[in-house]
Motif scaffolding. Structure first.
Motif, PDB file in Angstrom:
ATOM      1  N   GLN A   1      -5.256  -0.305  10.467  1.00 42.32           N
ATOM      2  CA  GLN A   1      -4.507  -1.222   9.591  1.00 42.32           C
ATOM      3  C   GLN A   1      -3.771  -0.438   8.507  1.00 42.32           C
ATOM      4  O   GLN A   1      -2.591  -0.660   8.254  1.00 42.32           O
ATOM      5  N   LEU A   2      -4.499   0.501   7.903  1.00 42.89           N
ATOM      6  CA  LEU A   2      -3.890   1.301   6.823  1.00 42.89           C
ATOM      7  C   LEU A   2      -2.677   2.053   7.357  1.00 42.89           C
ATOM      8  O   LEU A   2      -1.631   2.127   6.708  1.00 42.89           O
ATOM      9  N   HIS A   3      -2.839   2.610   8.556  1.00 38.27           N
ATOM     10  CA  HIS A   3      -1.726   3.383   9.127  1.00 38.27           C
ATOM     11  C   HIS A   3      -0.525   2.489   9.373  1.00 38.27           C
ATOM     12  O   HIS A   3       0.615   2.926   9.248  1.00 38.27           O
ATOM     13  N   MET A   4      -0.801   1.222   9.707  1.00 39.89           N
ATOM     14  CA  MET A   4       0.322   0.321   9.956  1.00 39.89           C
ATOM     15  C   MET A   4       1.142   0.104   8.673  1.00 39.89           C
ATOM     16  O   MET A   4       2.363   0.088   8.694  1.00 39.89           O
ATOM     17  N   PHE A   5       0.425  -0.039   7.527  1.00 39.34           N
ATOM     18  CA  PHE A   5       1.147  -0.366   6.291  1.00 39.34           C
ATOM     19  C   PHE A   5       1.565   0.867   5.495  1.00 39.34           C
ATOM     20  O   PHE A   5       2.584   0.851   4.820  1.00 39.34           O
ATOM     21  N   ALA A   6       0.754   1.921   5.547  1.00 36.94           N
ATOM     22  CA  ALA A   6       1.081   3.103   4.746  1.00 36.94           C
ATOM     23  C   ALA A   6       0.853   4.361   5.568  1.00 36.94           C
ATOM     24  O   ALA A   6      -0.093   5.125   5.329  1.00 36.94           O
ATOM     25  N   PRO A   7       1.710   4.592   6.561  1.00 38.02           N
ATOM     26  CA  PRO A   7       1.440   5.687   7.520  1.00 38.02           C
ATOM     27  C   PRO A   7       1.336   7.052   6.850  1.00 38.02           C
ATOM     28  O   PRO A   7       0.595   7.908   7.312  1.00 38.02           O
TER      29      PRO A   7
ATOM     30  N   SER B   1      -2.391   2.925  -6.124  1.00 39.74           N
ATOM     31  CA  SER B   1      -3.025   4.187  -5.719  1.00 39.74           C
ATOM     32  C   SER B   1      -4.539   4.049  -5.721  1.00 39.74           C
ATOM     33  O   SER B   1      -5.224   4.530  -4.815  1.00 39.74           O
ATOM     34  N   THR B   2      -5.060   3.354  -6.743  1.00 40.96           N
ATOM     35  CA  THR B   2      -6.514   3.171  -6.807  1.00 40.96           C
ATOM     36  C   THR B   2      -6.998   2.363  -5.608  1.00 40.96           C
ATOM     37  O   THR B   2      -7.976   2.723  -4.949  1.00 40.96           O
TER      38      THR B   2
ATOM     39  N   LEU C   1       0.817  -1.218   0.000  1.00 45.68           N
ATOM     40  CA  LEU C   1       0.000   0.000   0.000  1.00 45.68           C
ATOM     41  C   LEU C   1       0.848   1.266   0.000  1.00 45.68           C
ATOM     42  O   LEU C   1       0.352   2.351  -0.244  1.00 45.68           O
ATOM     43  N   GLN C   2       2.160   1.127   0.332  1.00 48.09           N
ATOM     44  CA  GLN C   2       3.004   2.335   0.312  1.00 48.09           C
ATOM     45  C   GLN C   2       3.380   2.726  -1.103  1.00 48.09           C
ATOM     46  O   GLN C   2       3.888   3.812  -1.320  1.00 48.09           O
ATOM     47  N   GLY C   3       3.173   1.819  -2.048  1.00 47.55           N
ATOM     48  CA  GLY C   3       3.681   2.042  -3.409  1.00 47.55           C
ATOM     49  C   GLY C   3       3.003   3.210  -4.100  1.00 47.55           C
ATOM     50  O   GLY C   3       2.022   3.773  -3.616  1.00 47.55           O
TER      51      GLY C   3
END
Length: 1650
Positions: free
Chosen positions: A655-661, A624-625, A616-618
């Motif tokens: 969860q999102l914050h964990m992978f893509a802060p 992005s979508t 998800l950081q990519g």
């Protein structure tokens, strides 16, 4: 409370329910207040305990049990009440034996109190166990005497014995034989007796008999559950006799009930319940023989064969997966009013629990999360127990019987109709799930094809059942079956069945059931096992999820989809996009009122985020979508009206914050979380705090800032009341700790605050300290009598906590009236947490020294007013620690004392800048004393007193207080405690267990030991310092001050001295105990039967832990005492007339008189060395490093004393063992301090061996004076020179020393150099500690040869010399100030020690020795070769080494041309060196070579090097020295020349002077130039002139010849002398100071080697 009073006094028939309710609330209230409730309990006007105990005589059993429970709560909150309450109940039972209510009520109370003991760490005295056993025996014995009391006495007796078992094995062990006998006697001995008793008795005797047997089985169960360590095979065998008898009896009971009436059914059911309970705890192997009969009973029990009621088990929900709660509608457990919601659930047993259903629950552990035990009605409990036991037994049953049972189940379901069918089916499913779970836990399989078929048919049938709970259970069972069978074909078949059914079926029930089946299959088999069905499963479920006609189908399909996403992991990656678009579509289209669907969508979204993971950081287009879809989904859910969906949104964002802060917008998330913190929904608060916890781990500062900005914005907008004040989010979280009761939530708040503290506290010190202070400073005293009133207010508040949103707060806004309520002081739990935070803040500041330096802190604050240093808040720190340490709450007192200890340790050495010689803590001595004093009052619990002793010793030993009178206050506390210790065992009123007494006594002894160690250190330092001359100050009073304030050298020791005779005895006794307690279990027979000086045999296991934490300082103290008194010489006589009544005297008191001094030395040495070696062999990783240090220091101190040295040297194997153990210790423990201490111990051991060898040699010389015959040579290695590993001390020492050297100088290891990957390192300066370590190691190495016989030393010398020259090579690195590193001087000293050893003079060793010396010199020469890879090599040290060889081993080196050439080269290089310091040292060393007594050695060097010297000195005229160093070099050169002149014979004197005098004259300046010449140049002129003036008179004839031969010399000399005389008068002072130049201080350093 007042209602309670009335209830107690009013008519007995007053409603028992009110009474039960009041008592339970009161119990919970007191327990939550813990020790802070003591004023409530002690207040006579309330009379709480009397009132509660009066209810124990109430006619209603429920009320009696509730009162007993309330007493248990009081005892757990206030452990000091436990023993008195037990005694009071025991006394009443004995006095009121004839009242059935009293027997029942007081036995309930005793059982409840015994059950609470495990929550009181200090326990109860061991004698209370005996008391309970005697009462119980008495009750059982007298039960038959009086029929009116038979039932109560029987029940009470067994209840007490069951409660006794909860005290654990250490106590039960003593009563086990009696218990086994009692159990055997309750049941008939044989089959014949069983048959016979059927014919006897009436219904009443049968009731008593059945109750008695149920009680016995219950006590057995308690025994098996609480004393697993005592369950040996023999004990299990003896337990099985009554148990098997009970199983046989079960089959006779129906007949007995037929004869004597149905009222026996309850008693019979109770026996069955107890039987199932105990069998479930025993290994099934023990009752294999009875499986058939047992299974018949079990199956009949839960298929309701003999039961007309449709009773269902309560276990089904707990056996289904927690995540499926959304389908069963039981998510409501996550609310504040859980107990009410639970009762509204279908098939819920909640709310029907009550103590009277099973009195044994009064002493069992309370299940986690429940406030009060609530056993279910007997009918339900029996079925629950049978289901649980079925799961235990099923995996051990043959396949044939499994098939029979499964077919029987199908038959039962078929036979039953309507409601009964539902009940039977629920029970059967629970049993099948329990069995499958048992199979999975035992890793066994389900069985062959027909068993599987039968099971599958049963399960598949239920997937279409209209009851959702059954469908859930069936799905779960299907998954478990797939897990247990684990074959791909079976799984495929199951999946295919569901696929077909879902494609064809149109009804809601089968679609939901089979979609869950797919999810469960994936859940239990995992992504890889079910990978081939993934595509089909996903496509079917995606289709079902879009079925808008039934929201139920959507819910189940989405739930299963979430399960599949979760379990498939990365394999799901291909389906993420379609699933995500479906989730978004549904979020937008499904009406918000269908919260279950939205909840499941949230679950899916969370699972999808986890699947994509760090991708998800990519920044790619697809990622992005996906990311923006996830964010949109979260946003939609956040706006949902239902708290559950909002909670799901928060966890997705988490969860999102964990992978893509970077992509989660904190500025909107944090305010949203802050708003939720005030939500009335527990779920939301939980989710918000869990999310904050994660955010605070990474971005604490941002989180706090956003929260504060929200508060500022919120100020204008009054619609949301956030409670965020200037204390920020931290303040809100601290406030929540007072209100929240949910465990998970509180632990998350603790973690969040912990993360914030770690990252922010050091920058914002004042803010955090103020926070802690506000929480701690909330006093509970409003003045004299007001205390209790305030407490009560606090308590009412506490009971409101149970139902947070009670009505009035629900309907009035949280606005204005909030101010009018008195604010409630923070609860003790929160305050304990604040005290822990305080300790953590102090710890966090450790890294920056400015926090602990007042002068630095003040100057830093002057520069930067915003900056903040801990030391500036010292008064606050002390005040907080003081408040905590003197609180009502015991936990808070412990935390406060801990904080106080930390503060003392960290700030003890911080000086007070305004009063030099004082430290800043001195002004707080009153506070420290006041904080400690209450902890020594007689009613303080032992653990607090023990902690306070620790703080006392820290305070006394910290050296803060210099005035003895001030120290006395704290010192007296320790003295009074010591008197307590000497009172010995069996002191009067004991409230806590013996191990608590052990803990307290050992803490006192440990504290004294620590003080003594510090005192001895001060004394030693004072003795080693030279006495200071008294300063002659201008004013006299200055000196008086000095006398008063500066400690006289023996001050602290004067405080300890009076107590030493008794202390030393107690310390030795304690060490003896410890030594016995550390013996391995196979030596347990050697332990004294009546315990040790400070422990009783009953509490041996807990005592071990207390000894383990306090033995090390005591060992050190005893070592110091033995060493300082010469092993206690002279104290033997005093010991016998011990005036103390039953002091813990040393066990062999009578024999101590007869022991000789040698024997007592030997005993004590064995004790000390035994304890040390045992510990050092295997220090547990959790042992603090201080223990290791104490132990090593004790060994060192011990070995300093001559008696100990003799002892260890005479027993060489002991010394070898000690060295081997130390070697092992070095392998595991790294800190340099430990290594230095180890080396010190080794050094003492080697010295001891050396002394011993000297004594042997001396006595041998005496013996040999008469006869001259060659005995075997003394020393290790004998005549052969062989050292045997394991027996040789030298070998053991070499191993250890080589390890240390290679650890710090890896380049010494030859193997490292040979390895292909080795990159040669440039030698570097070792850190100071390492350098000291290597230096000490080298000096020990050099001593080793002296322990060997000549042949032995030849064995080790090559190694020793190799290592020492290696160290010299690695350590000889130039330093900036030309100082000599300790390692180098140690190596040089070592070389000297070895070369000058007497070995050289022994005949027979000559050739070997010569070879050794030559090769060593060759190595040094090779190492000192100039080499561009080592530009910073210290040539001087190398030259010194070479000179050492030349001077000390001249005979071996004369005439070896190779070596001679090498040595000359090195000197030549040094003379040509550009560094004047090197030249100067080289001249000094050459001088010593030139002067050597053996002309054969010196002459070649003079011939080779003198010409070069002359050249150098001549050249000085052209380039006069510019620095002091250069001047010094010239001066040293001239000295050599002068000495050469002196050494020459008379006839060559003129030639030699002809070299020296012109050189000196050339150094003179002409008289005009003198005044303008630089200082150094002038110094050279003066030096030359003085030398010339001195030489003239020495050799007058030769001098005249030389001067006469060269007139220009004479002119220069005369003019210089004239100028000198002229300036002499003017510069008398200047000339006086001049000669100091030539004695430069640096020269003195090295000459000590020769």
């Amino acid at each position: 409370m007042s209602g309670e009073n009335k209830a107690g006094a009013a008519d007995v028939s007053a409603s028992q329910h009110v009474m039960v309710c009041a008592l339970k609330e009161l119990g919970s209230l007191v327990q939550s207040l813990s020790a802070t409730s003591s004023p409530l309990i002690q207040e006579p006007s309330i009379g709480l305990l009397e009132t509660v105990t009066s209810v124990l005589l109430h006619p209603s059993m429920a009320a009696r049990l509730a009162a007993a429970w309330c007493l248990r709560c009081v005892a757990v909150a206030l452990p000091y009440q436990l023993t008195p309450l037990l005694d009071r109940c025991a006394e009443r039972i004995n006095n009121l034996k004839s009242s059935p209510e009293a027997v029942s009520g007081y036995s309930f109370a005793m059982a409840a109190l015994l059950g609470g003991v495990h929550q009181c760490p200090l326990g109860i005295p061991h004698s209370k166990g005996k008391l309970v056993v005697s009462i119980a025996e008495d009750l059982l014995r007298t039960a038959a005497q009086n029929s009116r009391l038979s039932l109560q006495r029987t029940q009470a007796g067994w209840l007490l014995l069951g409660a006794l078992m909860t005290l654990g094995p250490s106590l039960v062990r003593y009563h086990l034989p009696k218990m086994l006998l009692l159990w055997r006697n309750v049941f008939p001995r044989s089959q014949k007796e069983l048959e016979a008793e059927k014919a006897r008795g009436d219904s009443f005797t049968w009731q008593v008999t059945l109750e008695g047997r149920a009680g016995a089985l219950c006590a057995m169960r308690s025994f098996v559950a609480h004393c697993p360590e005592l369950l040996t095979e023999d004990v299990i065998r003896r337990l099985m006799t009554p148990i098997e008898c009970a199983m046989t009896m079960m089959s006779h009971v129906p007949a007995i009930i037929k004869v004597h009436g149905a009222h026996l059914k309850a008693s019979a059911a109770m026996v069955r319940l107890r039987l199932y309970d105990i069998l479930a705890l025993l290994p099934p192997k023990t009752y294999e023989g009875s499986f058939n009969a047992l299974l018949r009973e079990l199956v009949a029990e839960f298929t309701l064969t003999d039961n007309s009621a449709n009773t269902t088990t309560s276990l089904l929900r707990s056996l289904c997966h927690y995540d499926d709660s959304v389908l069963m509608g039981s998510w409501l457990q996550e609310t504040d009013h859980k107990c009410i919601e639970d009762q509204l659930q279908p098939n819920s047993a909640s709310g029907s629990g009550a103590l009277e259903h099973d009195p044994s629950s009064i002493y069992l552990r309370v299940p986690v999360g429940e406030a009060i035990p609530g056993p279910l009605p007997l009918g339900v409990s029996v079925i629950d127990a049978s289901v649980a036991l079925f799961g235990v037994v099923f995996p051990h049953v043959s396949f044939k019987h499994r098939l029979q049972m499964l077919d029987h189940f199908a038959e039962c379901v078929k036979q039953a109709k309507g409601v009964r069918q539902q009940a039977v089916q629920l029970n059967i499913f629970t049993a099948v799930l329990s069995a499958l779970k048992g199979l999975a836990e035992n890793k066994s399989t389900l069985g062959p094809e027909e068993v599987r078929k039968s099971a599958l048919a049963l399960v598949m049938g239920a997937l279409d059942n209209p009851n959702p709970i059954l469908r859930c259970a069936a799905g779960e069972a299907l998954g478990r079956m797939a897990q247990v069978v684990g074959e791909a074909t079976f799984i495929a078949r199951m999946a295919q069945t569901s696929f077909d059914k879902l494609k064809s079926a149109r009804d809601v029930v089968s679609r939901t059931g089979h979609s869950l089946a797919l999810g469960c299959l994936h859940r239990y088999v995992g992504g890889i096992g079910s990978g081939q069905h993934l595509k089909t499963s996903v496509s079917i479920l995606l289709a079902l999820a879009q079925d808008g006609s039934s929201h139920e189908v959507q819910t189940w399909a989405l739930h299963s989809l979430a399960l599949i996403v979760d379990s498939s992991g990365p394999m799901y990656r291909g389906y993420v996009e379609p699933t995500l678009s479906l989730v978004l579509t549904l979020l937008l289209t499904v009406p918000p009122s269908h919260t279950e669907v939205h909840q499941c969508l949230g679950r899916c979204l969370g699972a999808l985020i986890t699947t994509v993971g760090p991708e998800l950081q990519g920044n790619g287009a697809t990622i992005s979508t996906i990311r923006s879809s996830c964010l949109v989904g979260c946003a939609i859910m956040q706006d949902h009206s239902d708290s559950l969906v909002q909670a799901a949104a928060i966890s997705c964002l988490q969860q999102l914050h964990m992978f893509a802060p970077r992509h989660v917008n904190l500025s909107s998330l944090v305010p949203c979380l802050c708003v939720h913190l005030c939500s009335s929904h527990l779920l939301l608060r939980r989710a918000a705090v869990a999310c904050l916890r994660q955010l605070a781990q990474r971005e604490a500062a941002e989180v706090c800032e956003y929260a504060m900005s929200l508060a500022k914005r919120g100020g204008d907008n009054t619609t949301i009341n956030l409670n965020i004040t200037e204390t920020g989010l931290e303040g809100v979280l601290f406030g929540m700790l007072d209100r929240e009761t949910d465990r998970k939530l509180c632990s998350d708040i603790h973690d969040t605050l912990g993360h914030m503290l770690s990252s922010l506290a050091v920058e914002k010190l004042s803010h955090w300290l103020k926070l802690c202070k506000d929480v701690l400073a909330a006093t509970t005293d409003v003045g004299g009598g007001g205390a209790v009133v305030f407490e009560v207010e606090k308590d009412e508040e506490d009971s409101e906590k149970k139902d947070e949103m009670d009505d009035d707060t629900m309907f009035t806004g949280l606005g204005e009236d909030d101010k009018s309520k008195p604010s409630v002081a923070p609860r003790w739990v929160t305050r304990v947490f604040a005290a822990d935070c305080l300790c953590r803040i102090i710890l966090l500041c450790e890294n920056d020294k400015a926090h602990f330096d007042l002068a630095a802190a003040r100057s830093a604050q002057a520069k930067n007013p915003k900056g903040d240093q801990l030391v500036l808040h010292l008064s606050d720190l002390i005040r907080m620690a003081f408040m905590a340490a003197t609180d009502h709450s015991n936990q808070l007192r412990m935390a406060g004392l801990q904080a106080l200890e930390d503060i003392i340790k960290k700030f003890a050495s911080v000086p007070e800048p305004e009063f030099p010689g004082h430290v800043i803590l001195e002004q707080y001595q009153a506070n420290v004393g006041a904080a400690l004093r209450p902890a020594f009052s007689p009613d303080t619990p032992s653990d607090i007193t023990a902690k306070a002793c620790q703080v006392c010793s820290t305070w006394i030993g910290s050296g803060v207080v210099s005035d003895l009178n001030d120290l006395r206050r704290v010192h007296n506390l320790l003295v009074s405690s010591l008197d307590k210790v000497q009172a010995g065992k069996g002191s009067s009123s004991q409230l806590y267990s013996e191990s608590a007494t052990t803990m307290e006594k050992l803490a006192v002894l440990k504290a004294w030991a620590e003080v003594y160690v510090v005192a001895m250190k001060i004394k030693k330092d004072a003795e080693s310092k030279p006495a200071k001359p008294v300063r002659n100050g201008d004013d006299d009073d200055d000196e008086d001050d000095l006398g008063a304030n500066v400690l006289p050298p023996d001050s602290l020791i004067t405080l300890v001295q009076p107590e030493l005779p008794s202390l030393s005895r107690l310390w030795l006794a304690m060490l003896r105990d410890y030594a016995l307690l550390t013996l391995p279990s196979e030596f347990s027979s050697q332990l004294p039967p009546d315990g040790g000086a400070f422990y009783t045999p009953e509490t041996i296991d807990t005592a071990r832990l207390h000894y383990r934490s306090s033995w090390a300082p005591v060992l050190h103290a005893v070592a110091l005492w033995l060493s300082s008194t010469g092993f206690g010489a002279g104290e033997e006589k005093e010991e016998v007339p011990s005036s103390l009544s039953r002091a813990p005297a040393i066990p062999q008191a009578p024999s101590s008189t007869t022991k000789t001094f040698e024997e007592s030395v030997k005993d004590r040495m064995h004790l000390m060395l035994g304890v040390s070696i045992e510990f050092l062999c295997f220090p547990r990783p959790e042992e603090p490093i201080e223990h290791v240090m104490s132990c090593l220091q004790a060994l060192f101190t011990l070995l300093e004393s001559p008696s100990a040295k003799i002892h260890i040297a005479e027993d060489q194997l002991l010394a070898v063992e000690l060295l081997n153990v130390l070697h092992r210790l070095l392998l595991t423990r790294d800190p340099p301090a430990v290594q230095l201490q180890v080396i010190a111990v080794v050094q003492e051991t080697i010295r001891a061996a050396q002394d011993h060898l000297q004594r042997q040699k001396a006595s041998k010389v005496k013996e040999e004076e008469g006869e001259k015959d060659s005995q075997p040579s003394l020393g290790e290695g004998g005549d052969t020179g062989e050292l045997i590993p394991g027996k040789s001390l030298v070998f053991a020492a070499m191993e250890l020393l080589v390890f240390v050297l290679v650890r710090h100088l890896p380049q010494l290891n030859a193997r490292v150099k040979e390895s292909p990957s080795h990159v040669p390192l440039r030698p570097q300066r070792l850190p100071e500690e390492s350098a000291r370590l290597v230096a000490n190691t080298v000096s020990i190495l050099a001593e080793l040869p002296s322990l060997c016989s000549p042949a032995g030393s030849m064995t080790i010398l090559p190694t020793v010399l190799f290592l020492i020259t290696g160290v010299l090579r690695e350590a000889a690195v130039k330093t900036a100030d030309n100082s000599v590193p300790v390692t180098v001087s140690a190596a040089l000293q070592g070389i000297k020690t070895i070369i000058t050893s007497p070995l050289a003079r022994l005949e027979g060793m000559q050739t070997q020795w010569t070879g050794l010396v030559r090769s060593s010199l060759a190595s040094v020469l090779e190492n000192s070769q100039p080499d561009e890879s080592r530009p910073d090599m210290d040539e001087v040290s190398m030259l010194t080494a070479i000179t050492l060889f030349l001077l000390s081993a001249s005979n071996e080196l004369v005439g070896v041309t190779v070596l001679q050439k090498g040595c000359m080269d090195r000197f030549r290089n040094a003379l040509n060196s550009s560094d004047p310091w090197v030249q100067a040292r080289c001249y000094q060393l050459l001088l010593s070579v030139f002067q050597h007594s053996s002309r054969a050695l010196s002459t070649p060097y003079i011939h080779a090097l003198a010409p070069l010297m002359m050249e150098k000195l001549r050249a000085v005229e052209r380039s006069r020295p510019g620095t002091a160093a250069e001047l010094q070099a010239v001066q040293e050169g001239i000295r050599v020349l002068e000495n050469l002149v002196g050494m020459g014979e008379e006839q060559n004197r003129v030639q030699l002077l002809a070299l020296l005098v012109p050189t000196l004259v050339s150094y003179l300046l002409d008289e005009n130039a003198i005044s303008s010449a630089p200082q150094v140049s002038r110094a050279l002129h003066d030096f030359a002139l003085q030398n010339l003036m001195r030489i003239g008179p020495l050799y007058p004839a030769a001098f005249k010849i030389v001067i006469g031969a060269a007139p220009e010399l004479k002119i220069r000399l005369e003019s210089a002398i004239r100028a000198n005389q002229a300036s002499n008068r003017a510069k008398a002072a200047a000339r006086q100071a001049q000669p100091t130049v030539q004695a430069a201080p640096t020269i003195k350093l090295k000459t000590s080697f020769f």
